[in-house]
Scaffold this active site. Structure first.
Site, PDB file in Angstrom:
ATOM      1  N   CYS A 113       0.840  -1.206   0.000  1.00 48.73           N
ATOM      2  CA  CYS A 113       0.000   0.000   0.000  1.00 48.73           C
ATOM      3  C   CYS A 113       0.880   1.263   0.000  1.00 48.73           C
ATOM      4  CB  CYS A 113      -0.982  -0.032   1.166  1.00 48.73           C
ATOM      5  SG  CYS A 113      -2.386   1.092   0.965  1.00 48.73           S
ATOM      6  N   HIS A 215      -3.681  -5.115   0.592  1.00 48.90           N
ATOM      7  CA  HIS A 215      -3.131  -5.544   1.880  1.00 48.90           C
ATOM      8  C   HIS A 215      -3.210  -7.065   2.013  1.00 48.90           C
ATOM      9  CE1 HIS A 215      -2.282  -1.822   4.172  1.00 48.90           C
ATOM     10  NE2 HIS A 215      -3.174  -1.283   3.357  1.00 48.90           N
ATOM     11  N   GLU A 217      -1.521  -9.032   3.870  1.00 50.62           N
ATOM     12  CA  GLU A 217      -1.374  -9.491   5.255  1.00 50.62           C
ATOM     13  C   GLU A 217      -2.728  -9.600   5.965  1.00 50.62           C
ATOM     14  OE1 GLU A 217      -1.675  -5.089   5.758  1.00 50.62           O
ATOM     15  OE2 GLU A 217      -0.836  -6.459   4.257  1.00 50.62           O
TER      16      GLU A 217
END
Length: 241
Positions: A113, A215, A217
């Site tokens: 990001c 994102h 994660e």
């Protein structure tokens, strides 16, 4: 196991006891993802001084540039517009030094990001300060759904690192950003786009740098395939250790 340095963000307390106190933090999702990729996460607090940052980076085998605040537009030759969000100039300066040190030391970098946007700015690219400035019609890029919920589609560019990481070529991601890459930095290629043309991935395979706009994660518990990005980072870091 390799050690992966993760850059941190600023948390400013604005109420109650110790209002105004500054704390450095990172979302736990990054830590969990690196651990699952058989790496050891090490949080990198913002410090000053090129030599200090150089030594800090020497102690890790790879770097993850995490998400966070907007990047000061003066770094890409623009004045701040009304739609610009909060900036943290100290973090910008610090992470630029981290990136320079990682390249000098030949250590792989994954930008997520804001991290991808910082990579682009560091090498001479520019950003849209806000997606409202994009003239064409665009998709939802800042979702209000839960962090793991699938949003728009991303298509990986053929013959790129991102395409090797995601050989299925087209996949859906979450999306939490209001800024985006405008002009891609020299030496980098676009490795992924959403169907509205927004840049979702950039890379420079010669120096082992990959950036993604979404994102991953936040997605790995529901969509384990997103672990591939973190495994790429730890595998390459091990090769160059």
């Amino acid at each position: 196991m390799v050690v992966i340095g993760v850059t941190t963000s600023l948390l400013l307390r604005n109420d109650g006891f110790m209002a105004g106190e500054e704390r450095l933090f990172v979302n736990r999702d990054y830590v969990d993802a690196i651990m699952q990729a058989e790496g050891i996460p090490l949080l990198l607090p913002e410090i000053s001084g090129e030599s200090a940052v150089e030594r800090q980076v020497e102690r890790v085998d790879g770097v993850l540039l995490a998400g966070g605040y907007d990047i000061d537009p003066t770094y890409y030759g623009e004045q701040p517009l009304p739609t610009l969000g909060p900036v943290f100039p100290e973090r910008d300066k610090y992470e630029l030094l981290v990136l320079e040190a990682a390249v000098r030391q030949k250590k792989p970098v994954l930008g997520i990001c804001r991290g991808m946007q910082l990579i682009n700015v560091a090498f001479g690219g520019t950003l849209y300060q806000d997606l409202s400035l994009v003239e064409s019609s665009i998709l939802q890029h800042n979702q209000s759904s839960q962090k793991y919920v699938l949003g728009h589609t991303v298509s990986a560019t053929t013959a790129t690192l991102l395409h090797r990481i995601f050989p299925e070529s087209t996949f859906r991601t979450n999306s939490f950003h209001h800024q985006a890459i405008k002009e891609v930095a020299p030496g980098f290629i676009v490795s992924g786009r959403s169907t509205d043309g927004m840049v979702e991935g950039i890379e420079n395979s010669d120096i082992n740098i990959v950036g993604v706009q979404w994102h991953p994660e936040m997605m790995i518990r529901k969509f384990p395939d997103m672990m591939r990005l973190f495994r790429w980072l730890t595998v390459v870091a091990k090769i160059f250790t």
